[in-house]
Design a protein around this motif. Structure first.
Motif, PDB file in Angstrom:
ATOM      1  N   GLY A  63      46.373  41.520  48.432  1.00 17.10           N
ATOM      2  CA  GLY A  63      45.369  40.689  49.084  1.00 17.10           C
ATOM      3  C   GLY A  63      44.468  39.926  48.131  1.00 17.10           C
ATOM      4  O   GLY A  63      43.582  39.204  48.563  1.00 17.10           O
ATOM      5  N   VAL A  64      44.669  40.111  46.837  1.00 18.28           N
ATOM      6  CA  VAL A  64      43.902  39.371  45.835  1.00 18.28           C
ATOM      7  C   VAL A  64      44.868  38.687  44.873  1.00 18.28           C
ATOM      8  O   VAL A  64      46.015  39.104  44.735  1.00 18.28           O
ATOM      9  CB  VAL A  64      42.934  40.283  45.040  1.00 18.28           C
ATOM     10  CG1 VAL A  64      41.836  40.828  45.940  1.00 18.28           C
ATOM     11  CG2 VAL A  64      43.677  41.408  44.361  1.00 18.28           C
ATOM     12  N   ARG A  65      44.379  37.645  44.240  1.00 19.24           N
ATOM     13  CA  ARG A  65      45.180  36.878  43.281  1.00 19.24           C
ATOM     14  C   ARG A  65      44.301  36.526  42.086  1.00 19.24           C
ATOM     15  O   ARG A  65      43.081  36.535  42.174  1.00 19.24           O
ATOM     16  CB  ARG A  65      45.670  35.555  43.879  1.00 19.24           C
ATOM     17  CG  ARG A  65      46.499  35.661  45.115  1.00 19.24           C
ATOM     18  CD  ARG A  65      47.941  36.057  44.784  1.00 19.24           C
ATOM     19  NE  ARG A  65      48.820  35.880  45.916  1.00 19.24           N
ATOM     20  CZ  ARG A  65      48.918  36.679  46.946  1.00 19.24           C
ATOM     21  NH1 ARG A  65      48.160  37.720  47.025  1.00 19.24           N
ATOM     22  NH2 ARG A  65      49.768  36.456  47.917  1.00 19.24           N
ATOM     23  N   LEU A  66      44.951  36.192  40.985  1.00 19.39           N
ATOM     24  CA  LEU A  66      44.242  35.617  39.849  1.00 19.39           C
ATOM     25  C   LEU A  66      44.323  34.116  39.998  1.00 19.39           C
ATOM     26  O   LEU A  66      45.379  33.562  40.300  1.00 19.39           O
ATOM     27  CB  LEU A  66      44.892  36.017  38.523  1.00 19.39           C
ATOM     28  CG  LEU A  66      44.692  37.442  38.061  1.00 19.39           C
ATOM     29  CD1 LEU A  66      45.222  37.603  36.644  1.00 19.39           C
ATOM     30  CD2 LEU A  66      43.245  37.859  38.126  1.00 19.39           C
ATOM     31  N   GLN A  67      43.216  33.470  39.758  1.00 14.05           N
ATOM     32  CA  GLN A  67      43.168  32.009  39.836  1.00 14.05           C
ATOM     33  C   GLN A  67      42.731  31.508  38.466  1.00 14.05           C
ATOM     34  O   GLN A  67      41.764  32.001  37.900  1.00 14.05           O
ATOM     35  CB  GLN A  67      42.167  31.588  40.904  1.00 14.05           C
ATOM     36  CG  GLN A  67      42.096  30.107  41.115  1.00 14.05           C
ATOM     37  CD  GLN A  67      41.135  29.803  42.243  1.00 14.05           C
ATOM     38  OE1 GLN A  67      39.941  29.996  42.095  1.00 14.05           O
ATOM     39  NE2 GLN A  67      41.663  29.368  43.358  1.00 14.05           N
ATOM     40  N   ARG A  68      43.483  30.524  37.942  1.00 14.52           N
ATOM     41  CA  ARG A  68      43.181  29.980  36.621  1.00 14.52           C
ATOM     42  C   ARG A  68      42.837  28.512  36.722  1.00 14.52           C
ATOM     43  O   ARG A  68      43.474  27.767  37.447  1.00 14.52           O
ATOM     44  CB  ARG A  68      44.376  30.130  35.698  1.00 14.52           C
ATOM     45  CG  ARG A  68      44.626  31.557  35.291  1.00 14.52           C
ATOM     46  CD  ARG A  68      45.623  31.608  34.191  1.00 14.52           C
ATOM     47  NE  ARG A  68      44.966  31.249  32.954  1.00 14.52           N
ATOM     48  CZ  ARG A  68      45.146  31.876  31.802  1.00 14.52           C
ATOM     49  NH1 ARG A  68      45.989  32.867  31.748  1.00 14.52           N
ATOM     50  NH2 ARG A  68      44.517  31.502  30.733  1.00 14.52           N
ATOM     51  N   ASP A  69      41.861  28.138  35.952  1.00 12.11           N
ATOM     52  CA  ASP A  69      41.522  26.736  35.767  1.00 12.11           C
ATOM     53  C   ASP A  69      41.376  26.565  34.259  1.00 12.11           C
ATOM     54  O   ASP A  69      40.338  26.912  33.700  1.00 12.11           O
ATOM     55  CB  ASP A  69      40.224  26.374  36.496  1.00 12.11           C
ATOM     56  CG  ASP A  69      39.868  24.908  36.334  1.00 12.11           C
ATOM     57  OD1 ASP A  69      40.772  24.086  36.138  1.00 12.11           O
ATOM     58  OD2 ASP A  69      38.665  24.589  36.407  1.00 12.11           O
ATOM     59  N   MET A  75      39.186  36.344  39.994  1.00  9.10           N
ATOM     60  CA  MET A  75      39.905  37.074  41.019  1.00  9.10           C
ATOM     61  C   MET A  75      39.454  36.533  42.372  1.00  9.10           C
ATOM     62  O   MET A  75      38.255  36.418  42.628  1.00  9.10           O
ATOM     63  CB  MET A  75      39.625  38.568  40.913  1.00  9.10           C
ATOM     64  CG  MET A  75      40.501  39.398  41.801  1.00  9.10           C
ATOM     65  SD  MET A  75      40.496  41.126  41.304  1.00  9.10           S
ATOM     66  CE  MET A  75      41.705  41.072  40.013  1.00  9.10           C
ATOM     67  N   VAL A  76      40.410  36.160  43.226  1.00  9.42           N
ATOM     68  CA  VAL A  76      40.097  35.576  44.532  1.00  9.42           C
ATOM     69  C   VAL A  76      40.943  36.259  45.600  1.00  9.42           C
ATOM     70  O   VAL A  76      41.942  36.909  45.303  1.00  9.42           O
ATOM     71  CB  VAL A  76      40.388  34.049  44.550  1.00  9.42           C
ATOM     72  CG1 VAL A  76      39.515  33.319  43.538  1.00  9.42           C
ATOM     73  CG2 VAL A  76      41.850  33.754  44.290  1.00  9.42           C
ATOM     74  N   SER A  77      40.530  36.082  46.847  1.00  8.12           N
ATOM     75  CA  SER A  77      41.341  36.631  47.937  1.00  8.12           C
ATOM     76  C   SER A  77      42.595  35.784  48.101  1.00  8.12           C
ATOM     77  O   SER A  77      42.606  34.598  47.779  1.00  8.12           O
ATOM     78  CB  SER A  77      40.537  36.682  49.234  1.00  8.12           C
ATOM     79  OG  SER A  77      40.089  35.396  49.584  1.00  8.12           O
TER      80      SER A  77
END
Length: 184
Positions: A63-69, A75-77
């Protein structure tokens, strides 16, 4: 006297780098850089990158993901849980973007950094109102100024853009063959 079974619990083992990074990202209120993680954990950026890859793989079905910019990680849902998370938080579902806003957002996502004049050269119409709307929704931001006459603003997408569209990074955008930009 009989010994309590609670005393037979083994001592916890030292946390792994992946566990430590997950804990740091979980408590961070904003995106964290690889450099910050490397400094706090006293590890090389390469070791942090490897652990981030392992954590991203572990989160893939959760239910969570890593988000990269770029170099910033958060860490985001999971995007597929958005409706339930919004209902739980009591936030109204986000209003839909107009076709014009989606068009401008697509141009920026694939061409960033890009000026308003370059966007308008591609679209053929004034885009100032759409840019204001996208700025107010935090989907785009000023990414600097072009070193030319008038120093026009360069627009880029934001972490909020990635979150709204369920992307981990800009690398997740589908490939697209784009013609060269007109010179402005």
């Amino acid at each position: 006297m009989e010994q309590s079974p609670l005393l037979d619990i083994p001592a916890p083992s030292a946390p792994t780098t992946v566990q430590l990074i997950e804990a740091l990202l979980f408590v961070a209120g904003e995106p964290v850089t690889v450099t910050e993680l490397a400094r706090v954990l006293d590890l090389s950026p390469d070791a942090i990158e490897q652990a981030l890859d392992d954590l991203a793989a572990a989160c893939a079905g959760r239910g969570v993901r890593l988000q990269r910019d770029a170099d910033r990680i958060q860490m985001v849902s999971a995007p597929e849980a958005a409706a339930v998370v919004e209902r739980f938080l009591g936030t109204p579902p986000s209003s839909r973007l107009s076709a014009a806003a989606l068009e401008v957002l697509t141009i920026i996502a694939y061409r960033q950094p890009i000026t308003r004049a370059q966007i308008e050269a591609i679209r053929g119409v004034d885009s100032s109102g759409v840019l204001r709307a996208l700025l107010s929704r935090d989907l785009i931001a000023e990414g600097g100024r072009l070193e030319t006459l008038g120093r026009p603003i360069l627009y880029v997408t934001t972490v909020e853009f990635l979150r709204q569209f369920g992307l981990s990074s800009l690398d997740d955008l589908p490939p697209l063959d784009l013609p060269e930009l007109p010179v402005s």
